[in-house]
Motif scaffolding. Structure first.
Motif, mmCIF file in Angstrom:
data_model
loop_
_atom_site.group_PDB
_atom_site.id
_atom_site.type_symbol
_atom_site.label_atom_id
_atom_site.label_comp_id
_atom_site.label_asym_id
_atom_site.label_seq_id
_atom_site.Cartn_x
_atom_site.Cartn_y
_atom_site.Cartn_z
ATOM 1 N N GLU A 32 0.696 -1.097 0.175
ATOM 2 C CA GLU A 32 0.128 -0.024 -0.089
ATOM 3 C C GLU A 32 1.040 1.178 0.056
ATOM 4 O O GLU A 32 0.763 2.356 -0.771
ATOM 5 N N THR A 33 1.857 1.255 0.775
ATOM 6 C CA THR A 33 2.733 2.431 1.017
ATOM 7 C C THR A 33 3.875 2.674 -0.183
ATOM 8 O O THR A 33 4.755 3.573 -0.346
ATOM 9 N N GLY A 34 3.788 1.498 -1.046
ATOM 10 C CA GLY A 34 4.762 1.506 -2.485
ATOM 11 C C GLY A 34 6.191 1.250 -2.026
ATOM 12 O O GLY A 34 6.873 1.240 -2.657
ATOM 13 N N LEU A 35 6.290 0.600 -0.778
ATOM 14 C CA LEU A 35 7.547 0.202 -0.402
ATOM 15 C C LEU A 35 8.126 -0.980 -1.312
ATOM 16 O O LEU A 35 9.214 -1.169 -1.470
ATOM 17 N N MET A 36 7.064 -1.707 -1.557
ATOM 18 C CA MET A 36 7.248 -2.836 -2.667
ATOM 19 C C MET A 36 6.286 -2.646 -3.647
ATOM 20 O O MET A 36 5.093 -2.462 -3.251
ATOM 21 N N HIS A 37 6.860 -2.396 -4.815
ATOM 22 C CA HIS A 37 5.826 -2.112 -5.920
ATOM 23 C C HIS A 37 5.637 -3.260 -6.817
ATOM 24 O O HIS A 37 4.536 -3.141 -7.606
ATOM 25 N N ASN A 38 6.565 -4.127 -6.918
ATOM 26 C CA ASN A 38 6.232 -5.149 -7.665
ATOM 27 C C ASN A 38 5.531 -6.297 -7.154
ATOM 28 O O ASN A 38 5.932 -6.931 -6.528
ATOM 29 N N ARG A 39 4.258 -6.560 -7.742
ATOM 30 C CA ARG A 39 3.281 -7.327 -6.806
ATOM 31 C C ARG A 39 3.710 -8.648 -6.808
ATOM 32 O O ARG A 39 3.493 -9.346 -5.869
ATOM 33 N N ALA A 40 4.310 -9.388 -7.948
ATOM 34 C CA ALA A 40 4.988 -10.459 -7.986
ATOM 35 C C ALA A 40 5.983 -11.016 -7.198
ATOM 36 O O ALA A 40 5.951 -11.812 -6.450
ATOM 37 N N VAL A 41 7.090 -9.998 -7.317
ATOM 38 C CA VAL A 41 8.191 -10.126 -6.299
ATOM 39 C C VAL A 41 7.641 -9.972 -4.914
ATOM 40 O O VAL A 41 7.793 -10.848 -4.008
ATOM 41 N N ALA A 42 6.508 -9.257 -4.545
ATOM 42 C CA ALA A 42 6.133 -9.117 -3.168
ATOM 43 C C ALA A 42 5.502 -10.527 -2.691
ATOM 44 O O ALA A 42 5.670 -11.053 -1.499
ATOM 45 N N TYR A 43 4.742 -11.159 -3.743
ATOM 46 C CA TYR A 43 3.996 -12.276 -3.213
ATOM 47 C C TYR A 43 5.074 -13.478 -3.067
ATOM 48 O O TYR A 43 5.088 -14.352 -2.075
ATOM 49 N N PHE A 44 6.208 -13.698 -3.806
ATOM 50 C CA PHE A 44 7.320 -14.636 -3.715
ATOM 51 C C PHE A 44 8.003 -14.263 -2.468
ATOM 52 O O PHE A 44 8.723 -15.188 -1.813
ATOM 53 N N VAL A 45 8.222 -12.937 -1.952
ATOM 54 C CA VAL A 45 8.786 -12.662 -0.757
ATOM 55 C C VAL A 45 8.115 -13.277 0.198
ATOM 56 O O VAL A 45 8.686 -13.982 1.338
ATOM 57 N N ALA A 46 6.626 -13.040 0.329
ATOM 58 C CA ALA A 46 5.963 -13.538 1.418
ATOM 59 C C ALA A 46 5.981 -14.973 1.626
ATOM 60 O O ALA A 46 6.051 -15.953 2.541
ATOM 61 N N LEU A 47 5.995 -15.731 0.149
ATOM 62 C CA LEU A 47 6.033 -17.091 0.172
ATOM 63 C C LEU A 47 7.304 -17.601 0.636
ATOM 64 O O LEU A 47 7.391 -18.752 1.286
ATOM 65 N N THR A 48 8.284 -16.876 0.403
ATOM 66 C CA THR A 48 9.712 -17.349 0.815
ATOM 67 C C THR A 48 9.662 -17.068 2.375
ATOM 68 O O THR A 48 10.267 -18.138 2.980
ATOM 69 N N ALA A 49 9.184 -16.292 3.019
ATOM 70 C CA ALA A 49 9.228 -16.150 4.328
ATOM 71 C C ALA A 49 8.511 -17.359 5.035
ATOM 72 O O ALA A 49 8.716 -17.881 6.086
ATOM 73 N N ARG A 50 7.457 -17.799 4.459
ATOM 74 C CA ARG A 50 6.518 -18.613 4.948
ATOM 75 C C ARG A 50 7.503 -20.124 4.720
ATOM 76 O O ARG A 50 7.494 -20.811 5.941
ATOM 77 N N PHE A 51 7.991 -20.308 3.547
ATOM 78 C CA PHE A 51 8.995 -21.461 3.551
ATOM 79 C C PHE A 51 9.962 -21.574 4.700
ATOM 80 O O PHE A 51 10.114 -22.479 5.179
ATOM 81 N N LEU A 52 10.726 -20.297 4.676
ATOM 82 C CA LEU A 52 11.867 -20.519 5.532
ATOM 83 C C LEU A 52 11.493 -20.862 6.994
ATOM 84 O O LEU A 52 12.202 -21.641 7.681
ATOM 85 N N THR A 53 10.252 -20.157 7.412
ATOM 86 C CA THR A 53 9.839 -20.319 8.968
ATOM 87 C C THR A 53 9.447 -21.813 8.986
ATOM 88 O O THR A 53 9.816 -22.468 10.037
#
Lengths: 566, 566
Positions: free
Chosen positions: A253-274
C-alpha cells in the motif's frame, strides 16, 4: 557457535568437507546420512509449496550445457570474479578480498580500480608475502568437453534457471499456452570459486531450488491469492530509506514494494523459511542496490538471515524482465514470443510494414514470399536503429530463422486493424533458493543447549519435526524380559510404514534421550514393562520432555500427526 | 512401440532431448513436469526400501572429484571405450559399433583385434565414406579444472560409488563400527560417450541409485531376513547352464546362486522393480561372463528387462570384493582396515615382527618409537615381496601415514597370542540402479491401448498409483450452477494436503477421462450435481473405469489409501 555446529554436524553425520582421505578439496562438502535426509526434507517442503500448492511445472534438466546457452545468458561474458596472482608463489586470490579494509565496498569495483588500491597500499601475497601481479577477470564456470577429441565445449551450469529458459517453448505448451505460469527446478549447480571460504556458505558445488515465473509484461500478478499473505509480518530493508517491520499489505500500500509478483514470492519465501526452521526474528528482506544486481536483474529482494557468518543471503527474488528469453531468441534465431488474446478484440491504428516486392524479389529469391508475409505481420517494433527490419520466417525445412530486411525492401504505413490479441515476450520473476545455506542455517538456528540436573550441558537440536531426518527413536527401557524384542518389532513395523526411526538399546535411558536430542530426533518412543501388559508405549517430545502414552496400534498414526507429515 | 512411447513422453511432458533450441546435444535428455515427478517417486520408493526398511545410511557426496580418486578406483586407467576416427571428415565412432556383424561379440575385443577386423573388412566411415584411422582407447570421464589457472584436475564421477568408498572412515563410525552395514546414494553420474545412441538407454548424463554394502570377508550375509524372499520367483540366466525359473530358495539350495548377499539384493531388486511398474514377466537376472565384468567385480548378476531396445540392463548386483577399499588404502596411504571382535578370544600362534632397535633408531629418528610399536602390532602380511614391511603410524600432527621399513630393521618371530579379534578390510556387494532406464522401461511397460465404443484407439498409461506423477484429476461435470467452483475448492484442498492433482474443466467428461488415462493419472474425481446436495464425489479408477462414490470429507484419505501412499 559456528565451531559447535560444525562439530555437531560432522559428529552426527550431517555434513563434512569432501575428500578428507586425499587431503580435501576446498569448496566441496558431502552430506552424510542425517544431512542428506534433512536436505531432502527441506527440498520436499519447497516442492510441496511451489509445485503442488502453487501449481508450478517441475523440470529436471541437464547439468552440462553447450557454449551457446551461456553465450546467450551472458554468463560467458559476465559471470566472473576479479583475480590476482602472486608473482612469487603463483597462488591466486580474489582481488576484492585483498582490498578489504581499503575500500568500503571492494566488491563493487572494476579491475583497474582494485589494482590501483592494492598496489597503492602495497598489499603483499597473503600466502608467501611476495609481490602481486595485475587484476584480471576469471570466469567462474567449470568447463569440460563433450565427446571425443576437443569435442564440443560444455559448461557445468552456474544456475538451474537456464535449463528452464531454453525449454520455454515446450514448457509454455505444457502450461496450456496461458500466462502466468511457473516452472520450478531443484538440483546441483557449480561455481568455480577462486578461493572458497566460509564453509558451506560458499561452495564450488551446491544445491539450488529455483522457480522461473513467466508473466505478461504488463501484468505482474501471480495466480496465488495475495490476501493469504496480507498480514505476513516482514522486516524490510529497502534500497532507499530506513529498515522497517511491516505487513506485506502495508508494504504494498505504501509503495515500499511495488512489484506485486516479487512481493508475493517474498511472502511465500518467508513462509517456507519459517516452516523449515529458520528463526523469523533473524530474517530480513533487503532490496539490492542498483550496483550490486546481477547482469540480468532489474529489481531484487534478498532473504537474509543472521548466522555466525553475519547476515547471509539465502534467497533472491529477482525481476529478470525479458532479459533471458530475449537473449536466447536472438542467439538461437527462434521466435520465443507468445500470442496473448485481448479480453475483447480492439480496433487499433497500427504501423505496418508493407513489402516492396520489386526490391524484395531479387534480394530474397525463393524466400521473398515468406519474408513479405512476415513483414506484413510486423509492426514498427521490428525496425532496428539502422532502419532495417528483423523478421522471423519459416524456411523450406520447417525451421524458424531470423532474417534482416534492408530498409529499401519495405515502407512503414499506418493502418486500422481489428486485433484479437498481440504477441509478447514474457517477463520473468525468479525466486532462487540456496539449499545448502538454508540447511546450514536451519542447523544453526536449531542449535540450543540445556542444562541437565547434574549441571552437565546437553545439546538439543530443535529441528522442526517436518524436516527432522529421524522422526522417532525406539528405545527399550531394559534389554531383558522380552522388552527389547517387542521394541525391535515396533521399530520394524514403523519402518515398513515408511517412518524414519532409530533403534537404540545402549546405555541408560537418560543417555539415550540425550543422544536423540543432540541428533534432532523430535520423538522418543519408550517400550517398558507396561507395554507388554497393555500394548502401549510412551512418546516423549524432545523440546519439552513431556510424555504421553499411546496404544501401539495407533503409534504410526500418532507420530505422523505429531510430525505434521500425515 | 518405441516411437509411440517417445511421442507420448514428449507430448505429455515426461522427457525430451535437451537443448533442442540449439539443435540438440546427443546423450542429454531433460525430464519435464510429469517425468520429474515420476522419477522422483521411483527414487522415493528406492529410498524407502534401501534406506528406511533395510536401514542403510544415505550419502550425498560431490559430483566433481579430484584425480586421486579415479587413480585409485582404476577409472583413469580402465574406464574407456575404443574409438576410431575418420581420417577424412574427422568424426569419431565407437570401434565396436563399426565391427558389428563382423564378430559375435565385438564389445569384448582388444584395440588391435578390432582394428584388424575393421581394416580387413574395409569398413568405411559411416558419415562420409572416408578411410578410418587406428583404434585407440578414449577415457569416458568428463574432465574439468578446479580453481583458477590450470587448477587441480577434476572429473565428473562416472558412478556414485566412489563417494561412498572415500568416506568409508566417517561412514563406518556412523554405522557404530559394526559390520555389515550399507550406504545408499542417489544422484547424477556422467559418461562421456563417444557416440551415444538408443535414446535414454545410453546417456552422457544420467541418474543412479547405488548401495555399497560392507561385509566381513568371510560372512557375506546381510541383516535383512532372507526368508522373506525365499518364495520370490526369479528368471535366472546363470553363467553356465540353461536359463530357468525358480524361487530364490531353490536357487540358493541348488548352488545356482552361491553368494547369499548378492542373492538377497537380487530378490530385493525384483521386488523394487515390480513395485514401480516393471512387468515381472519381462524381467530376468543374468550372471555376467568372466570376460564382461567391470575391472573391480568378481561376480555380477544383472537385472535385464525386455524393452523395444531388446533386453536392457537396468540393475547390476556386483561383488566388488575389497577392490575399492584396498586401492584407496594404497593410494591415500591410510589404513582402512577395521577391527572385528571374535565371538570368543582365541589362543593363536602368530608371526610377529620384532623391531631391531639399533637399526631402527638411526634410520627413523623421532619416529623410531611409533614405527617399533607398529611393527610389533603387525604380522607377516605386512611384509612385501622385497622383504621390507609396510606399517601405518600416526605422526606428530596426528595424521596417519604409511611407512616402509627395510628388512634389516626387524625380524619375524612365531609367538603365541591371545587374540580378541582381528583387523580386516571389508568386502563390498553393490546393487547399482540406472534410474533413467528404469523410468523409461516403466513408461514402456505401462503403455497400453484401449478401444473406445466408437472404435477410436485410446492410450492408457497404467502407471502404478504409488509412482504416478498426478494422483488425481479433479473434473467438474459441468461449468455452471456452482459445480466448477465446488470442484476448484476440492482441488485446492487436496493440493494443500500435499496430494498431486490436475484440475481440468475443458471438453466433455469422456475426453477429459481419456486425457487423464493417457497421462497415467490413476484416479479421476468427478464433481456433479449430487455433490452439491450430499457433499460426495465419484472416484474413477483408470484401469477398470469402475467408479465409487465417497464423501468429500473422506476424499483425501480415500485417495491416499487407494494410491498406497498413506
Amino acid at each position: 557457535m559456528r565451531e559447535k555446529v560444525a562439530s555437531l554436524a560432522k559428529r552426527r553425520g550431517f555434513l563434512w568437507p569432501s575428500y578428507e582421505l586425499y587431503g580435501g578439496v576446498a569448496g566441496f562438502y558431502d552430506w552424510g546420512p542425517n544431512g542428506a535426509a534433512l536436505k531432502r526434507a527441506v527440498v520436499e517442503q519447497w516442492l510441496r509449496l511451489f509445485v503442488i500448492e502453487e501449481g508450478m511445472l517441475e523440470l529436471d534438466s541437464s547439468l552440462i550445457s553447450p557454449r551457446e546457452v551461456f553465450e546467450a545468458s551472458g554468463h560467458l561474458a559476465e559471470f566472473s570474479d576479479l583475480l590476482i596472482d602472486c608473482l612469487k608463489c603463483g597462488n591466486s586470490f580474489r582481488a576484492d578480498h585483498l582490498a578489504e579494509g581499503l575500500h568500503p565496498n571492494p566488491d563493487s569495483l572494476e579491475a583497474a580500480q582494485l589494482e590501483k588500491i592494492i598496489k597503492e597500499a602495497g598489499v603483499p601475497c597473503p600466502e608467501c608475502g611476495g609481490p602481486l601481479g595485475s587484476v584480471r577477470p576469471f570466469n567462474l564456470m567449470f568447463q569440460t568437453h563433450v565427446g571425443p577429441g576437443t569435442g564440443r565445449e560444455g559448461f557445468l551450469r552456474p544456475e538451474t534457471a537456464q535449463g528452464i529458459f531454453v525449454n520455454f517453448p515446450q514448457l509454455f505448451r505444457l502450461a496450456r499456452e496461458h500466462l502466468p505460469f511457473g516452472v520450478a527446478q531443484v538440483g546441483r549447480a557449480f561455481r568455480n570459486e577462486i578461493s572458497p571460504r566460509q564453509g558451506v556458505i560458499r561452495l564450488r558445488e551446491f544445491n539450488m531450488a529455483e522457480a522461473e515465473v513467466f508473466f505478461h509484461p504488463r501484468e505482474r500478478e501471480w495466480t496465488g491469492e495475495m490476501g493469504r499473505y496480507e498480514d505476513t509480518e516482514l522486516k524490510l530493508v529497502p534500497r532507499e530509506g530506513a529498515e522497517r517491520t511491516c505487513t506485506l499489505g502495508d508494504a504494498l500500500e505504501t509503495g515500499l514494494m511495488h512489484n506485486r509478483a516479487v512481493a508475493y514470492f517474498v511472502a511465500l519465501t518467508a513462509r517456507f523459511l519459517t516452516l523449515v526452521g529458520i528463526d523469523p526474528a533473524r530474517l530480513r528482506f533487503r532490496q539490492h542496490l542498483q550496483t550490486e544486481m546481477a547482469h540480468y536483474a532489474s529489481d531484487c529482494w534478498d532473504a537474509e538471515v543472521l548466522t555466525s557468518y553475519g547476515w547471509v543471503e539465502l534467497v533472491g527474488v529477482a525481476d529478470r524482465g525479458d532479459y533471458d528469453l530475449r537473449q536466447h531468441q536472438e542467439r538461437a534465431g527462434t521466435d520465443l514470443t507468445v500470442f496473448v488474446q485481448y479480453p475483447e478484440p480492439k480496433e487499433l491504428e497500427v504501423e505496418r510494414l508493407t513489402p516492396i516486392h520489386r526490391a524484395l524479389g531479387p534480394m530474397f529469391k525463393g524466400e521473398a514470399k515468406p519474408v513479405a508475409e512476415a513483414l506484413k505481420a510486423s509492426d514498427s517494433t521490428a525496425i532496428k536503429p539502422d532502419g532495417s527490419a528483423k523478421v522471423v520466417i519459416t524456411d523450406a525445412e520447417g525451421h524458424k530463422k531470423m532474417v534482416k530486411v534492408p530498409k529499401e525492401c519495405f515502407k512503414l504505413e499506418r493502418v486500422k486493424e481489428r486485433m484479437t490479441g498481440e504477441r509478447i515476450l514474457p517477463h520473468v520473476v525468479e525466486p532462487s533458493f540456496g539449499i545448502d545455506r538454508i540447511v546450514w542455517t536451519v542447523l544453526e538456528h536449531a542449535y540450543t543447549e540445556r542444562k541437565a540436573e547434574d549441571g552437565e550441558v546437553m545439546t538439543v537440536l530443535r529441528l522442526p519435526p517436518v524436516v527432522a531426518p529421524i522422526t522417532a527413536a525406539v528405545l527399550p527401557l531394559v534389554n531383558k524380559d522380552g522388552i527389547e524384542e517387542l521394541a525391535m518389532r515396533i521399530d520394524s513395523e514403523l519402518k515398513s510404514e515408511g517412518i524414519r526411526t532409530a533403534f537404540d538399546s545402549g546405555g541408560s535411558i537418560g543417555r539415550r534421550y540425550a543422544r536423540m536430542d543432540e541428533a534432532g530426533v523430535p520423538f522418543s518412543v519408550t517400550v517398558d514393562y507396561q507395554s507388554k501388559e497393555d500394548q502401549s508405549v510412551t512418546i516423549r517430545w524432545r523440546d519439552t520432555q513431556d510424555q504421553v502414552r499411546v496404544p501401539i496400534t495407533h503409534l504410526a498414526a500418532s507420530l505422523r500427526e505429531l510430525a505434521g507429515t500425515d
